[in-house]
Enzyme design. Structure first.
Site, PDB file in Angstrom:
ATOM      1  N   CYS A 113       0.867  -1.186   0.000  1.00  0.00           N
ATOM      2  CA  CYS A 113       0.000   0.000   0.000  1.00  0.00           C
ATOM      3  C   CYS A 113       0.899   1.230   0.000  1.00  0.00           C
ATOM      4  O   CYS A 113       1.891   1.267   0.725  1.00  0.00           O
ATOM      5  CB  CYS A 113      -0.900  -0.007   1.232  1.00  0.00           C
ATOM      6  SG  CYS A 113      -1.980   1.453   1.332  1.00  0.00           S
ATOM      7  N   CYS A 120       0.488   0.219  10.448  1.00  0.00           N
ATOM      8  CA  CYS A 120       0.001  -0.857   9.575  1.00  0.00           C
ATOM      9  C   CYS A 120       1.153  -1.604   8.904  1.00  0.00           C
ATOM     10  O   CYS A 120       2.013  -0.996   8.261  1.00  0.00           O
ATOM     11  CB  CYS A 120      -0.916  -0.233   8.522  1.00  0.00           C
ATOM     12  SG  CYS A 120      -1.385  -1.384   7.221  1.00  0.00           S
TER      13      CYS A 120
HETATM   14  N1  SAH Z   1      -6.681   0.591   3.332  1.00  0.00           N
HETATM   15  C1  SAH Z   1      -7.956   0.355   3.916  1.00  0.00           C
HETATM   16  C2  SAH Z   1      -8.279  -1.108   4.127  1.00  0.00           C
HETATM   17  C3  SAH Z   1      -7.188  -2.012   4.562  1.00  0.00           C
HETATM   18  S1  SAH Z   1      -6.667  -1.775   6.215  1.00  0.00           S
HETATM   19  C4  SAH Z   1      -8.091   1.137   5.211  1.00  0.00           C
HETATM   20  O1  SAH Z   1      -7.093   1.673   5.683  1.00  0.00           O
HETATM   21  O2  SAH Z   1      -9.213   1.221   5.709  1.00  0.00           O
HETATM   22  C5  SAH Z   1      -8.030  -2.497   7.124  1.00  0.00           C
HETATM   23  C6  SAH Z   1      -8.209  -1.930   8.525  1.00  0.00           C
HETATM   24  O3  SAH Z   1      -7.169  -2.385   9.395  1.00  0.00           O
HETATM   25  C7  SAH Z   1      -8.180  -0.396   8.580  1.00  0.00           C
HETATM   26  O4  SAH Z   1      -9.209   0.077   9.431  1.00  0.00           O
HETATM   27  C8  SAH Z   1      -6.820  -0.145   9.181  1.00  0.00           C
HETATM   28  O5  SAH Z   1      -6.743   1.125   9.746  1.00  0.00           O
HETATM   29  C9  SAH Z   1      -6.718  -1.284  10.165  1.00  0.00           C
HETATM   30  N2  SAH Z   1      -5.390  -1.586  10.673  1.00  0.00           N
HETATM   31  C10 SAH Z   1      -4.223  -1.585  10.010  1.00  0.00           C
HETATM   32  N3  SAH Z   1      -3.215  -1.933  10.843  1.00  0.00           N
HETATM   33  C11 SAH Z   1      -3.768  -2.181  12.049  1.00  0.00           C
HETATM   34  C12 SAH Z   1      -3.252  -2.584  13.309  1.00  0.00           C
HETATM   35  N4  SAH Z   1      -1.955  -2.794  13.477  1.00  0.00           N
HETATM   36  N5  SAH Z   1      -4.137  -2.726  14.328  1.00  0.00           N
HETATM   37  C13 SAH Z   1      -5.465  -2.512  14.154  1.00  0.00           C
HETATM   38  N6  SAH Z   1      -6.013  -2.129  12.997  1.00  0.00           N
HETATM   39  C14 SAH Z   1      -5.166  -1.964  11.945  1.00  0.00           C
HETATM   40 FE1  SF4 Z   2      -2.808   1.313   3.470  1.00  0.00          FE
HETATM   41 FE2  SF4 Z   2      -2.608   0.047   5.801  1.00  0.00          FE
HETATM   42 FE3  SF4 Z   2      -3.169   2.646   5.731  1.00  0.00          FE
HETATM   43 FE4  SF4 Z   2      -5.021   0.866   4.943  1.00  0.00          FE
HETATM   44  S1  SF4 Z   2      -4.181   1.086   7.019  1.00  0.00           S
HETATM   45  S2  SF4 Z   2      -4.417   2.798   3.922  1.00  0.00           S
HETATM   46  S3  SF4 Z   2      -3.678  -0.680   4.024  1.00  0.00           S
HETATM   47  S4  SF4 Z   2      -1.267   1.714   5.027  1.00  0.00           S
END
Ligand code: SAH
Ligand code: SF4
Length: 347
Positions: A113, A120
């Site tokens: 991403c 993330c």
């Molecule tokens: N890019 C999109 C969808 C993929 S991420 C988005 O950001 O919504 C899916 C979900 O997981 C999102 O709500 C993101 O903020 C959350 N997420 C990512 N890393 C995480 C983590 N370490 N702990 C909890 N939620 C997390």
């Molecule tokens: Fe991209 Fe992860 Fe952010 Fe979703 S939470 S926009 S997957 S970097």
């Protein structure tokens, strides 16, 4: 050269492709039925098409791009994370979550991403490319087949795996068209959810589409400065404009929006921040999903302790904002977004 994926083609495109091969019109229906009703993944399974056509398709076409590279099952066996190799040798993750009343698949939309949210795992690995609609559908069909082998069915699809669905908008919408087409997978739009970091221009486009697919927005902070630090995409899509676009979505579609909020110990979980969040979302037809952050490799801060999550939830519910606490699923198998692919890369 990668083969042409039949999952990438819509009905008309498949018909045109078969016409090029001088096939009669009824072949399109036979092949569509094989792929989308019987969930075949190999031409040898199509008992209804002649061997000569199978032999002609084999060298240049492929139904499904998915090659399984690893799978991890949580201790309670209810979360299964697959690492799949797709076209060009790229790797993505797909997670099946089994609940007592439903089976949900979490699909990836991009390899990596580009948006770099600090907490993330996918954001930490950078961006390689968008997935095609066929690569998105391939993940779902794979899960459907494994569930069917156990006499079960897929009930929900969430676009919450690796990647930002709204940065791969056309492939995501194309995959949803195939999913919801009554002649194809006939999957209910209300059982599909797209999660976005909040790309305003695409949110507006999605509003205009007036789809029954559910929408979730990853908020995670109630004010700009903190949100930009956690989710750099906020700089281009600032909160005030994002919230206005969310309000426009709920007003125009009359559909509830879900706000995702991952609670990080001492960062975004105070009483003041809960109240700021209330001011931000009040008046919007919404639901807030709270989750304690899953720690990831390059972001060591822990999720909020359970008491803080409960206290935060109570402030919202006392004010009348519907809110639920999501349990962290499969934490011991790195089931958080992007975590398996990342742990493989670093081995
Ligand atoms: N890019 C999109 C969808 C993929 S991420 C988005 O950001 O919504 C899916 C979900 O997981 C999102 O709500 C993101 O903020 C959350 N997420 C990512 N890393 C995480 C983590 N370490 N702990 C909890 N939620 C997390
Ligand atoms: Fe991209 Fe992860 Fe952010 Fe979703 S939470 S926009 S997957 S970097």
């Amino acid at each position: 050269m990668d083969k042409q994926l039949l999952l990438d083609l819509n009905k008309d495109e498949l018909a045109a492709e078969l016409k090029k091969l001088n096939q009669p019109g009824f072949r399109t229906k036979q092949i569509l039925e094989g792929i989308y009703k019987h969930h075949y993944r190999d031409f040898s399974e199509f008992g209804n098409i002649p061997n000569s056509l199978r032999a002609e398709l084999d060298p240049n076409y492929q139904i499904d791009p998915i090659a399984i590279s690893d799978s991890i099952v949580s201790k309670d066996k209810r979360t299964i994370k697959h690492l799949f190799e797709v076209q060009k040798g790229n790797r993505i993750e797909t997670v099946l979550m089994k609940y007592s009343d439903r089976n949900t698949v979490c699909v990836s939309t991009q390899v990596g991403c580009p948006l770099g949210c600090v907490f993330c795992s996918t954001g930490q690995m950078g961006f390689t490319r968008n997935l095609s609609s066929g690569e998105i559908l391939g993940q779902i069909l794979f899960i459907m087949r494994t569930l069917e082998a156990d006499g079960e069915k897929l009930s929900n699809i969430v676009f919450m795996g690796m990647g930002e669905p709204f940065l791969n908008y056309s492939a995501v919408i194309r995959s949803i068209e195939t999913l919801t087409d009554a002649d194809l997978l006939n999957f209910g739009a209300r059982r599909i959810t797209i999660s976005t970091v909040g790309i305003i221009s695409k949110l507006k486009e999605f509003t205009e589409l007036d789809s029954q697919v559910n929408l979730a927005v990853s908020l995670h902070a109630p004010e700009n400065e903190l949100r930009s630090r956690l989710e750099p995409a906020n700089r281009m899509n600032p909160l005030k404009a994002l919230i206005a676009a969310c309000k426009e979505y709920t007003d125009k579609t009359r559909r509830r929006i879900t706000f995702e909020y991952a609670l990080i110990d001492g960062i975004n979980d105070s009483e003041t921040q809960a109240k700021q969040l209330i001011s931000l979302v009040k008046g919007i037809l919404c639901h807030v999903n709270l989750i304690a952050l899953n720690p990831s490799k390059d972001y060591s801060l822990p999720g909020s302790p359970r008491e803080r999550v409960d206290a935060f939830a109570k402030i919202l519910t006392d004010y009348g904002i519907p809110c639920s606490i999501r349990l962290r699923r499969g934490i011991e198998i790195n089931a958080g977004c992007g975590q398996l692919a990342q742990s493989q890369r670093t081995e």
